[in-house]
Design an enzyme around this catalytic site. Sequence first.
Site: not given
Length: 213
Positions: A128-131, A176
Amino acid sequence: MTLPIFFGPGFVGIIISIVAAFVLAFVVTLLWKFKMEDDFPEGSLVSSVKTEAVPSSEVVIQAPVSGTVIPLADVNDEAFSSGALGQGIAIKPRLGQVYAPCDGEIVSVHSGGHAVGIRTAEGIELLIHVGIGTVKLKGRHFQVHVKEAQIVRQGELLVQCELDKIQTEGFDTTTMLIVTDRLDYSEVDILSHGEILAHENILRISNNQQEEL
């Protein structure tokens, strides 16, 4: 008789084209390596030893955030849009809470708080990738609620983000959800489009190799 004469006047051009393609592939690979080292510097994304996957033909993953679903190909970062990191989906979040999309173990937490890795009971590893480019914030506007090796349940809060402040600093907050061990699980199907709430089904991961055995 020389080789160029034997093979014809276009032989030298073919050789040049092959060499040029090889050099271009090498340069792209090198640039890709530098990009990944910038986003995930050594020691910042800690991962435990991967365990053997439990046989399973299908696993359903839920949305980690609420927002608008967009195809991974539309993400404004080639590392994700190209699929090089794995298959998955992206969401433009409207709330700053990031939840566990499944039951599992936290296998990695970026020091900046913008990226978390989780392994399901079936052995599937998710990122989980924020930004986009949020590694540059160095943890600002992110509050992490989990740590490596922690067992979490689906829906448990992983990270709290201050989306407004992240956007004010000029960063895209698209989040993502990536299946990183895509070689073991060959099909990733998108189950939802448009608006979605956290905890709703978003991905179905199928292990066709297991079904064929």
